[in-house]
Design a protein around this motif. Structure first.
Motif, PDB file in Angstrom:
ATOM      1  N   UNK A 106      45.351 -58.461  -2.060  1.00 56.70           N
ATOM      2  CA  UNK A 106      45.489 -58.123  -0.906  1.00 56.70           C
ATOM      3  C   UNK A 106      46.819 -58.345  -0.301  1.00 56.70           C
ATOM      4  N   UNK A 107      47.143 -59.718  -0.563  1.00 54.18           N
ATOM      5  CA  UNK A 107      48.551 -60.096  -0.093  1.00 54.18           C
ATOM      6  C   UNK A 107      49.583 -59.369  -0.794  1.00 54.18           C
ATOM      7  N   UNK A 108      49.474 -59.277  -1.909  1.00 58.66           N
ATOM      8  CA  UNK A 108      50.594 -58.542  -2.551  1.00 58.66           C
ATOM      9  C   UNK A 108      50.708 -57.299  -2.317  1.00 58.66           C
ATOM     10  N   UNK A 109      49.691 -56.559  -2.140  1.00 57.05           N
ATOM     11  CA  UNK A 109      49.829 -55.026  -1.604  1.00 57.05           C
ATOM     12  C   UNK A 109      50.065 -54.887  -0.283  1.00 57.05           C
ATOM     13  N   UNK A 110      49.931 -55.717   0.377  1.00 53.65           N
ATOM     14  CA  UNK A 110      50.441 -55.893   2.128  1.00 53.65           C
ATOM     15  C   UNK A 110      51.952 -56.077   2.197  1.00 53.65           C
ATOM     16  N   UNK A 111      52.434 -57.126   1.122  1.00 48.55           N
ATOM     17  CA  UNK A 111      53.680 -57.382   1.276  1.00 48.55           C
ATOM     18  C   UNK A 111      54.715 -56.231   0.698  1.00 48.55           C
ATOM     19  N   UNK A 112      54.224 -55.608  -0.369  1.00 43.69           N
ATOM     20  CA  UNK A 112      54.940 -54.255  -1.183  1.00 43.69           C
ATOM     21  C   UNK A 112      54.774 -53.329  -0.046  1.00 43.69           C
ATOM     22  N   UNK A 113      53.892 -53.089   0.822  1.00 43.20           N
ATOM     23  CA  UNK A 113      53.825 -52.023   1.619  1.00 43.20           C
ATOM     24  C   UNK A 113      54.814 -52.324   2.786  1.00 43.20           C
ATOM     25  N   UNK A 114      55.083 -53.670   3.290  1.00 48.03           N
ATOM     26  CA  UNK A 114      56.066 -53.827   4.146  1.00 48.03           C
ATOM     27  C   UNK A 114      57.299 -53.701   3.732  1.00 48.03           C
ATOM     28  N   UNK A 115      57.601 -54.181   2.319  1.00 45.80           N
ATOM     29  CA  UNK A 115      58.878 -53.910   1.691  1.00 45.80           C
ATOM     30  C   UNK A 115      59.259 -52.413   1.356  1.00 45.80           C
ATOM     31  N   UNK A 116      58.284 -51.543   1.586  1.00 44.14           N
ATOM     32  CA  UNK A 116      58.615 -50.163   1.188  1.00 44.14           C
ATOM     33  C   UNK A 116      58.496 -49.968  -0.543  1.00 44.14           C
ATOM     34  N   UNK A 117      57.847 -50.818  -1.111  1.00 47.92           N
ATOM     35  CA  UNK A 117      57.747 -50.389  -2.651  1.00 47.92           C
ATOM     36  C   UNK A 117      56.551 -49.402  -2.747  1.00 47.92           C
ATOM     37  N   UNK A 118      56.857 -48.601  -3.868  1.00 43.98           N
ATOM     38  CA  UNK A 118      55.883 -47.400  -4.191  1.00 43.98           C
ATOM     39  C   UNK A 118      54.721 -48.192  -4.621  1.00 43.98           C
ATOM     40  N   UNK A 119      53.646 -47.431  -4.586  1.00 49.04           N
ATOM     41  CA  UNK A 119      52.126 -48.103  -5.203  1.00 49.04           C
ATOM     42  C   UNK A 119      52.417 -48.019  -6.823  1.00 49.04           C
ATOM     43  N   UNK A 120      51.766 -48.726  -7.230  1.00 45.98           N
ATOM     44  CA  UNK A 120      51.685 -48.952  -8.959  1.00 45.98           C
ATOM     45  C   UNK A 120      50.913 -47.836  -9.512  1.00 45.98           C
ATOM     46  N   UNK A 121      50.785 -47.752 -10.550  1.00 48.57           N
ATOM     47  CA  UNK A 121      49.954 -46.566 -11.345  1.00 48.57           C
ATOM     48  C   UNK A 121      48.466 -46.840 -11.347  1.00 48.57           C
ATOM     49  N   UNK A 122      48.025 -48.083 -10.929  1.00 49.19           N
ATOM     50  CA  UNK A 122      46.742 -48.680 -11.229  1.00 49.19           C
ATOM     51  C   UNK A 122      46.316 -49.170  -9.795  1.00 49.19           C
ATOM     52  N   UNK A 123      44.826 -48.630  -9.398  1.00 48.74           N
ATOM     53  CA  UNK A 123      44.500 -49.321  -8.085  1.00 48.74           C
ATOM     54  C   UNK A 123      44.588 -50.735  -8.256  1.00 48.74           C
ATOM     55  N   UNK A 124      45.057 -51.470  -6.889  1.00 46.03           N
ATOM     56  CA  UNK A 124      44.959 -52.771  -7.098  1.00 46.03           C
ATOM     57  C   UNK A 124      43.702 -53.221  -6.385  1.00 46.03           C
ATOM     58  N   UNK A 125      43.064 -53.823  -7.222  1.00 44.43           N
ATOM     59  CA  UNK A 125      41.629 -54.244  -7.222  1.00 44.43           C
ATOM     60  C   UNK A 125      41.637 -55.763  -7.401  1.00 44.43           C
ATOM     61  N   UNK A 126      40.668 -56.735  -6.522  1.00 42.47           N
ATOM     62  CA  UNK A 126      40.455 -57.884  -6.704  1.00 42.47           C
ATOM     63  C   UNK A 126      39.795 -58.160  -7.969  1.00 42.47           C
ATOM     64  N   UNK A 127      39.761 -59.411  -8.633  1.00 42.72           N
ATOM     65  CA  UNK A 127      39.260 -59.610  -9.872  1.00 42.72           C
ATOM     66  C   UNK A 127      37.819 -59.348  -9.846  1.00 42.72           C
ATOM     67  N   UNK A 128      37.238 -59.803  -8.728  1.00 43.29           N
ATOM     68  CA  UNK A 128      35.861 -59.796  -8.458  1.00 43.29           C
ATOM     69  C   UNK A 128      35.217 -58.070  -8.815  1.00 43.29           C
ATOM     70  N   UNK A 129      36.216 -57.318  -8.371  1.00 41.72           N
ATOM     71  CA  UNK A 129      35.731 -55.780  -8.634  1.00 41.72           C
ATOM     72  C   UNK A 129      35.872 -55.319 -10.033  1.00 41.72           C
ATOM     73  N   UNK A 130      36.640 -55.997 -10.778  1.00 38.83           N
ATOM     74  CA  UNK A 130      36.712 -55.679 -12.106  1.00 38.83           C
ATOM     75  C   UNK A 130      35.935 -56.578 -13.260  1.00 38.83           C
ATOM     76  N   UNK A 131      36.077 -57.816 -12.945  1.00 39.61           N
ATOM     77  CA  UNK A 131      35.177 -58.695 -13.668  1.00 39.61           C
ATOM     78  C   UNK A 131      34.248 -59.597 -12.778  1.00 39.61           C
TER      79      UNK A 131
END
Length: 160
Positions: A106-131
C-alpha cells in the motif's frame, strides 16, 4: 518485530541501495533460518531485461536447495518491500515461513502514484490476499521512509 528483525531489515535496505546503484529497482531481501542466521540474500536484478528477477522470488527458489521443508517453514524472509503477487506465490509454494517487510504494498502504491509512475502489469495485492497462510509483519515505521527515498531516487533517474 524485535531488534533482531530490524537488523535484518536494515540489511535489506542496504541491498536495495546496492540494487539502485546497479541501476535496478530498489529492493533487497534476506532469507534467515530459525536460529537467526542469514543463509542467503539477494537484490533486485530486473535491469538485465528479465522483469521476474526479484530477490524474494530468487530466495524462494534458493531455499528449496538450502533448507529442508521443515527448515523452510521455520525460516523468515526479510525484505525492503512487501512481496508482489508473483513473489508471494513463490514464497507460499516453497513452504517458507514468516515475511517481515520494511515497507508495504500500500505504501509503495501510494508513493509511485505520487511520483507519477505508471501502474505495473500486475495488481498490487498484499501478501495476505495471495498467500493467506503466510504470517506477515510490517511495515517498519523507521525504515519505510528510507525505502521511500530509494524509490524517489530511482524514479528521478528513470523519468528524465
Amino acid at each position: 518485530m524485535d531488534e533482531r528483525d530490524r537488523a535484518h531489515l536494515r540489511r535489506c535496505v542496504e541491498l536495495a541501495e546496492e540494487a539502485l546503484r546497479a541501476g535496478d529497482e530498489p529492493f533487497g531481501s534476506v532469507l534467515v533460518d530459525r536460529t537467526g542466521t542469514a543463509v542467503a540474500e539477494d537484490r533486485n536484478r530486473v535491469s538485465g531485461g528479465d522483469p521476474t528477477q526479484h530477490p524474494e522470488f530468487a530466495l524462494a527458489r534458493a531455499s528449496t536447495g538450502l533448507l529442508t521443508p521443515a527448515e523452510r517453514a521455520a525460516a523468515t524472509v526479510y525484505t525492503s518491500g512487501e512481496h508482489c503477487p508473483m513473489c508471494a506465490a513463490a514464497h507460499a509454494w516453497a513452504g517458507l515461513g514468516r515475511i517481515v517487510y520494511a515497507s508495504s504494498t500500500a505504501q509503495l502504491r501510494s508513493w509511485l502514484q505520487e511520483l507519477g509512475a505508471a501502474p505495473g502489469p500486475v495488481r498490487p495485492l498484499p501478501v495476505s490476499d495471495v498467500a493467506p497462510g503466510v504470517r506477515v509483519e510490517g511495515p517498519d515505521p523507521d525504515l519505510a521512509p528510507q525505502v521511500r527515498r530509494l524509490h524517489e531516487r530511482y524514479r528521478d533517474r528513470h523519468t528524465r
